[in-house]
Design a protein around this motif. Sequence first.
Motif, short mmCIF file in Angstrom:
data_model
loop_
_atom_site.label_atom_id
_atom_site.label_comp_id
_atom_site.label_asym_id
_atom_site.label_seq_id
_atom_site.Cartn_x
_atom_site.Cartn_y
_atom_site.Cartn_z
N GLN A 266 17.46 -40.96 113.18
CA GLN A 266 19.14 -41.60 112.52
C GLN A 266 20.27 -40.99 112.17
OE1 GLN A 266 19.21 -46.29 111.27
NE2 GLN A 266 17.08 -46.45 112.31
N ALA A 267 20.68 -41.39 112.76
CA ALA A 267 22.12 -40.80 112.37
C ALA A 267 22.86 -41.34 111.99
CB ALA A 267 22.75 -38.98 113.30
N ARG A 268 24.62 -40.80 111.07
CA ARG A 268 25.61 -41.68 111.87
C ARG A 268 27.06 -40.12 111.81
NH1 ARG A 268 26.80 -46.08 107.65
NH2 ARG A 268 28.51 -46.81 108.44
N GLN A 269 27.63 -40.83 112.58
CA GLN A 269 28.69 -39.86 113.25
C GLN A 269 30.30 -40.09 112.99
OE1 GLN A 269 30.23 -36.94 114.43
NE2 GLN A 269 31.97 -37.46 115.51
N PHE A 270 30.97 -39.46 111.51
CA PHE A 270 32.19 -39.31 110.80
C PHE A 270 32.99 -38.18 111.77
CE2 PHE A 270 29.02 -41.86 107.54
CZ PHE A 270 29.16 -42.63 108.38
N PRO A 271 33.83 -38.55 112.49
CA PRO A 271 34.41 -37.46 112.99
C PRO A 271 35.37 -36.64 112.05
CG PRO A 271 34.97 -39.83 114.33
CD PRO A 271 34.04 -39.69 113.79
N ARG A 272 35.78 -35.86 112.63
CA ARG A 272 37.20 -34.77 111.75
C ARG A 272 38.46 -36.36 112.04
NH1 ARG A 272 40.40 -31.68 113.28
NH2 ARG A 272 41.83 -30.39 111.56
N PRO B 25 31.75 -44.28 103.82
CA PRO B 25 32.61 -42.47 103.07
C PRO B 25 34.13 -42.58 102.81
CG PRO B 25 31.03 -42.34 105.52
CD PRO B 25 31.23 -43.63 105.16
N ASP B 26 35.28 -41.84 101.90
CA ASP B 26 36.04 -41.88 101.70
C ASP B 26 36.43 -41.26 102.89
OD1 ASP B 26 38.01 -41.21 100.59
OD2 ASP B 26 37.56 -40.32 99.12
N PHE B 27 37.41 -41.97 103.68
CA PHE B 27 37.67 -41.41 105.07
C PHE B 27 39.05 -40.70 104.69
CE2 PHE B 27 35.42 -44.31 106.90
CZ PHE B 27 34.34 -44.03 107.79
N THR B 28 39.68 -40.77 103.92
CA THR B 28 41.13 -39.97 103.37
C THR B 28 40.58 -38.19 103.29
OG1 THR B 28 40.63 -40.40 100.83
CG2 THR B 28 42.01 -42.12 102.40
N THR B 29 39.00 -37.76 102.70
CA THR B 29 39.03 -36.76 102.59
C THR B 29 38.42 -36.03 103.87
OG1 THR B 29 36.85 -37.57 101.36
CG2 THR B 29 39.05 -37.64 99.84
N LEU B 30 38.07 -36.99 104.75
CA LEU B 30 36.73 -36.43 105.46
C LEU B 30 37.53 -34.82 106.31
CD1 LEU B 30 34.92 -36.64 106.90
CD2 LEU B 30 35.79 -38.29 108.77
N LEU B 31 38.66 -35.32 106.64
CA LEU B 31 39.97 -34.49 107.12
C LEU B 31 39.27 -32.45 106.86
CD1 LEU B 31 41.31 -33.10 109.77
CD2 LEU B 31 43.57 -34.00 108.23
N ALA B 32 40.01 -32.97 105.25
CA ALA B 32 40.15 -31.48 104.22
C ALA B 32 38.02 -31.18 104.20
CB ALA B 32 40.74 -32.43 103.28
N THR B 33 37.59 -32.37 104.07
CA THR B 33 36.33 -31.50 103.62
C THR B 33 35.87 -31.46 105.27
OG1 THR B 33 35.55 -33.30 102.24
CG2 THR B 33 33.36 -32.67 103.44
N CYS B 34 35.56 -31.31 105.64
CA CYS B 34 35.42 -30.87 107.39
C CYS B 34 36.27 -29.32 107.71
CB CYS B 34 35.69 -31.64 108.70
SG CYS B 34 34.07 -33.61 109.00
N ASP B 35 37.44 -29.70 107.81
CA ASP B 35 38.23 -27.86 108.14
C ASP B 35 37.47 -26.97 107.14
OD1 ASP B 35 39.89 -29.15 110.05
OD2 ASP B 35 41.44 -29.23 108.37
N ALA B 36 37.11 -27.40 105.59
CA ALA B 36 36.98 -26.45 104.38
C ALA B 36 35.25 -25.74 105.29
CB ALA B 36 36.84 -26.65 103.34
N ILE B 37 34.70 -26.07 106.02
CA ILE B 37 33.40 -25.73 106.49
C ILE B 37 33.48 -25.56 107.81
CG2 ILE B 37 31.72 -26.85 104.39
CD1 ILE B 37 31.27 -29.32 106.45
N GLY B 38 34.41 -25.81 108.37
CA GLY B 38 34.89 -25.61 110.33
C GLY B 38 33.94 -26.04 110.46
N SER B 39 34.02 -27.52 110.80
CA SER B 39 33.13 -28.84 111.55
C SER B 39 33.76 -30.26 111.72
CB SER B 39 32.77 -29.27 110.00
OG SER B 39 31.61 -29.95 110.67
N THR B 40 33.79 -30.03 113.06
CA THR B 40 34.26 -31.50 113.56
C THR B 40 34.06 -33.05 113.09
OG1 THR B 40 33.10 -31.60 115.32
CG2 THR B 40 34.67 -29.94 115.52
N GLY B 41 32.50 -32.54 112.50
CA GLY B 41 32.13 -34.32 111.79
C GLY B 41 30.94 -34.42 111.46
#
Length: 299
Positions: A222-228, A187-203
Amino acid sequence: MSSHAPLSLRAPATISLVSVFPAGDNGGNPAPIVLDADAMTSGEMRAVAAHYGHESAFVMNARAPENAWRFRFFVPNHEMEMCGHATLGALWVLRRGGRWDGSPVTIETLSGRVQGRLAADGEHIEVSQPAGRTEPVVDASAIAAICATLRIAPDDIALEGVCNAATSRVKTLVPLRSIAQLQALCPDFTTLLATCDAIGSTGLYPCAREAVEDGHALPVLQARQFPRSSGYPEDAATGIAAAALLYGARRYGWLAPGERGVVVRQGVAMGRPSAITVTLRDALDASAGCWISGDVHAI
């Protein structure tokens, strides 16, 4: 974990390090568990999480007499309402120390009361979660942002579609077409926070189904968790997200009639394989909530 310098805590608080949901060498999610933490401040609790770099649980006296304890949870960046694997780890430490006999108890958390009990096998501990809710994410700009953050193409998303799912906290389920796609994510972690905030998600919680094999008592995902915004890029095992995925799997039709749960494998790409078992409390009534369970061992 042995590389960390000793951390001074207010007496009589004590700290234990456990790994929750391990499914192989170096597997599971490490959790510092601090007992008798009543005298600690929020800042001191957060400092423990920052010192170890993992979700940490703090066990205190309950405020209401009908409850056994009050738990607080911190990641390096902030306090959390609920943490499934740290709750499981804290109960394991309490039982190992002779302070809990495994009988059903209720625990106060910022997300509400949760229950803990010893499973029918007399070995594993189960922690309750309320009924899950799911909501499809259909906005084209949101889907584009998710794809950009995960560095995938829209066609990589399975037909079941993206949805926000939650028991205690909202996680965004992104079903992919194959396990190989899931494990290859970068993932592109530099955009993760903004992406999650826009959809009301914590990850973001991308996921995929394993091939059905005879001998499995429950379907395996199987899953992977990328937290906000937790202070680390990926989580090896996330009980709350796995509980949300159970309800997502029901929405997606991934469970056959009569199947009441799933095993969620996580942490594989990190070299920390984990396995989380999530089962409905009542196979005929999903609104009754679910149990999360798995192995725990001391570090």
